[in-house]
Design a protein around this motif. Sequence first.
Motif, PDB file in Angstrom:
ATOM      1  N   TYR A 177       0.836  -1.201   0.000  1.00 56.37           N
ATOM      2  CA  TYR A 177       0.000   0.000   0.000  1.00 56.37           C
ATOM      3  C   TYR A 177       0.879   1.262   0.000  1.00 56.37           C
ATOM      4  O   TYR A 177       0.550   2.256  -0.656  1.00 56.37           O
ATOM      5  N   ALA A 178       1.996   1.222   0.731  1.00 56.05           N
ATOM      6  CA  ALA A 178       2.900   2.376   0.753  1.00 56.05           C
ATOM      7  C   ALA A 178       3.492   2.615  -0.635  1.00 56.05           C
ATOM      8  O   ALA A 178       3.651   3.769  -1.077  1.00 56.05           O
ATOM      9  N   GLN A 179       3.819   1.538  -1.352  1.00 56.10           N
ATOM     10  CA  GLN A 179       4.330   1.670  -2.713  1.00 56.10           C
ATOM     11  C   GLN A 179       3.254   2.229  -3.634  1.00 56.10           C
ATOM     12  O   GLN A 179       3.535   3.087  -4.499  1.00 56.10           O
ATOM     13  N   ALA A 180       2.016   1.757  -3.454  1.00 52.08           N
ATOM     14  CA  ALA A 180       0.916   2.274  -4.264  1.00 52.08           C
ATOM     15  C   ALA A 180       0.692   3.755  -3.989  1.00 52.08           C
ATOM     16  O   ALA A 180       0.434   4.542  -4.916  1.00 52.08           O
ATOM     17  N   GLU A 181       0.796   4.154  -2.729  1.00 53.32           N
ATOM     18  CA  GLU A 181       0.630   5.566  -2.373  1.00 53.32           C
ATOM     19  C   GLU A 181       1.662   6.424  -3.092  1.00 53.32           C
ATOM     20  O   GLU A 181       1.338   7.500  -3.628  1.00 53.32           O
ATOM     21  N   ALA A 182       2.923   5.971  -3.114  1.00 54.62           N
ATOM     22  CA  ALA A 182       3.971   6.738  -3.784  1.00 54.62           C
ATOM     23  C   ALA A 182       3.675   6.861  -5.280  1.00 54.62           C
ATOM     24  O   ALA A 182       3.847   7.942  -5.873  1.00 54.62           O
ATOM     25  N   ASP A 183       3.226   5.776  -5.906  1.00 54.01           N
ATOM     26  CA  ASP A 183       2.909   5.813  -7.337  1.00 54.01           C
ATOM     27  C   ASP A 183       1.756   6.770  -7.625  1.00 54.01           C
ATOM     28  O   ASP A 183       1.814   7.575  -8.563  1.00 54.01           O
ATOM     29  N   LEU A 184       0.689   6.670  -6.836  1.00 58.38           N
ATOM     30  CA  LEU A 184      -0.487   7.494  -7.098  1.00 58.38           C
ATOM     31  C   LEU A 184      -0.222   8.965  -6.785  1.00 58.38           C
ATOM     32  O   LEU A 184      -0.770   9.854  -7.439  1.00 58.38           O
ATOM     33  N   THR A 185       0.626   9.212  -5.813  1.00 59.55           N
ATOM     34  CA  THR A 185       1.017  10.591  -5.523  1.00 59.55           C
ATOM     35  C   THR A 185       1.784  11.179  -6.696  1.00 59.55           C
ATOM     36  O   THR A 185       1.579  12.336  -7.083  1.00 59.55           O
ATOM     37  N   ARG A 186       2.664  10.343  -7.302  1.00 57.76           N
ATOM     38  CA  ARG A 186       3.398  10.811  -8.477  1.00 57.76           C
ATOM     39  C   ARG A 186       2.434  11.074  -9.629  1.00 57.76           C
ATOM     40  O   ARG A 186       2.583  12.069 -10.366  1.00 57.76           O
ATOM     41  N   ALA A 187       1.418  10.241  -9.791  1.00 58.44           N
ATOM     42  CA  ALA A 187       0.430  10.446 -10.853  1.00 58.44           C
ATOM     43  C   ALA A 187      -0.305  11.767 -10.669  1.00 58.44           C
ATOM     44  O   ALA A 187      -0.530  12.513 -11.636  1.00 58.44           O
ATOM     45  N   VAL A 188      -0.667  12.071  -9.431  1.00 55.89           N
ATOM     46  CA  VAL A 188      -1.367  13.326  -9.129  1.00 55.89           C
ATOM     47  C   VAL A 188      -0.458  14.525  -9.382  1.00 55.89           C
ATOM     48  O   VAL A 188      -0.891  15.562  -9.903  1.00 55.89           O
ATOM     49  N   GLU A 189       0.831  14.382  -9.041  1.00 59.22           N
ATOM     50  CA  GLU A 189       1.783  15.481  -9.252  1.00 59.22           C
ATOM     51  C   GLU A 189       1.980  15.762 -10.745  1.00 59.22           C
ATOM     52  O   GLU A 189       2.069  16.925 -11.158  1.00 59.22           O
ATOM     53  N   LEU A 190       2.044  14.696 -11.549  1.00 58.23           N
ATOM     54  CA  LEU A 190       2.271  14.869 -12.982  1.00 58.23           C
ATOM     55  C   LEU A 190       1.034  15.369 -13.712  1.00 58.23           C
ATOM     56  O   LEU A 190       1.142  16.083 -14.711  1.00 58.23           O
ATOM     57  N   ASN A 191      -0.150  15.002 -13.216  1.00 55.40           N
ATOM     58  CA  ASN A 191      -1.395  15.425 -13.875  1.00 55.40           C
ATOM     59  C   ASN A 191      -2.456  15.722 -12.823  1.00 55.40           C
ATOM     60  O   ASN A 191      -3.373  14.922 -12.603  1.00 55.40           O
ATOM     61  N   PRO A 192      -2.353  16.874 -12.158  1.00 56.37           N
ATOM     62  CA  PRO A 192      -3.289  17.191 -11.063  1.00 56.37           C
ATOM     63  C   PRO A 192      -4.729  17.390 -11.515  1.00 56.37           C
ATOM     64  O   PRO A 192      -5.630  17.443 -10.673  1.00 56.37           O
ATOM     65  N   SER A 193      -4.981  17.465 -12.798  1.00 56.09           N
ATOM     66  CA  SER A 193      -6.363  17.643 -13.280  1.00 56.09           C
ATOM     67  C   SER A 193      -7.059  16.304 -13.512  1.00 56.09           C
ATOM     68  O   SER A 193      -8.247  16.282 -13.865  1.00 56.09           O
ATOM     69  N   ASP A 194      -6.364  15.209 -13.310  1.00 62.12           N
ATOM     70  CA  ASP A 194      -6.926  13.880 -13.582  1.00 62.12           C
ATOM     71  C   ASP A 194      -7.741  13.392 -12.390  1.00 62.12           C
ATOM     72  O   ASP A 194      -7.189  12.968 -11.368  1.00 62.12           O
ATOM     73  N   ALA A 195      -9.057  13.425 -12.527  1.00 56.55           N
ATOM     74  CA  ALA A 195      -9.943  12.983 -11.440  1.00 56.55           C
ATOM     75  C   ALA A 195      -9.717  11.508 -11.105  1.00 56.55           C
ATOM     76  O   ALA A 195      -9.839  11.105  -9.938  1.00 56.55           O
ATOM     77  N   GLU A 196      -9.382  10.701 -12.110  1.00 57.04           N
ATOM     78  CA  GLU A 196      -9.202   9.266 -11.877  1.00 57.04           C
ATOM     79  C   GLU A 196      -8.046   8.998 -10.917  1.00 57.04           C
ATOM     80  O   GLU A 196      -8.105   8.087 -10.090  1.00 57.04           O
ATOM     81  N   ALA A 197      -6.978   9.798 -11.032  1.00 56.73           N
ATOM     82  CA  ALA A 197      -5.834   9.608 -10.145  1.00 56.73           C
ATOM     83  C   ALA A 197      -6.200   9.954  -8.704  1.00 56.73           C
ATOM     84  O   ALA A 197      -5.840   9.229  -7.762  1.00 56.73           O
TER      85      ALA A 197
END
Length: 373
Positions: A80-100
Amino acid sequence: LAPRNAETWMALAGLCGNWALARARRGGAPADLYSRADAHADRMLKANPALARGWLFRGSMRMNWGVRLHDFGRDPGEIYAQAEADLTRAVELNPSDAEAWSARASLYLNWGLDAGQRGGDATERYRKGLADAEQAIERNPGAAECWKDRAHLRSNLGILRAHRGEDPAEDYQAAIADYRKAAELNPKNPEVWGGLGDAQQNWGTQVESAGGDPTPLYAEAAAAYERALALNPGWGEGAWRRGVVRMNWGNYEMKAGRDYAKQYEQAAADFAIAAKINPRDADLWMSIGHLNFVWGLAQDTRGGRGDERYRAAEEAFERAAVLNPGSADVRMRRGRMRVAWAEQREKRGEDPGDLRARALADFDEALRLNPRH
């Protein structure tokens, strides 16, 4: 053939991830497939580290892996901690993406559920998830999934607040409103209707414990479960949940001096449906035992004879004990039922036989299994 093509590695990772999910649903061990999917996802992100949906993909896949680990009784914290890091990076790269944002909200929900079941405090996870769900709704208010995520989080916050002795009404009301919005946007999602039923039932229980009338909430919960089961007739847990709310409703009618039989009969029918779908669910058999126990007490209280129900309760608790031999709670409940049965037989001037001796054996076994019970 295309070692630098991120899309190719994503396709391979997706194939292995879906294969792992299918194997897990059939009861198989998906660890090797998730490991292969993770390795392919690593190659994807090395090929294109700025691919926001690639980080979203790997984070979502790792979250699913964590859910499977939880289902198998293993600690998913690291994944879960690894998933959190990945999803946080997704949000940082595309903060307009509701799916992330929605994916990370789901992660915090699942992480909080696991933490709570392990005796930890899930509050912080739920609050983080709630903030992410709000970001998702702000970006895509027409997505039912975003409203469902926020509803789940609010409902679980209400449960935590109730356990702390605080008033959960605000959380349950907000959760119900979100579930209704999700149902308006996608009325064919049984998970939404099931979540609505859960929130209404939990709030009804709190209203009853505070001395109020839970009947409207219990009725709404039963109707919501009805919608969920119409969409997914094979959802055994949904039939069980509907049975629980009808049992609670019958208990309330009994205490209020009204007719309880209809609700108990409907609860028994729901539990029978659930038992056909999930015959090895120990918790379900616990509920069947408890229903027959309170039904027997109700019959005795109203001048009837509850022996048949007590015997049915005994049989159900025995099934639960066989399916979950390490459960102290099963033995404790069966012991209490046997003590109550003995008392009712004595009130009728009958010999209680060895009921108290068998109850004592249940209590001894419960204490052996859990000395702190």
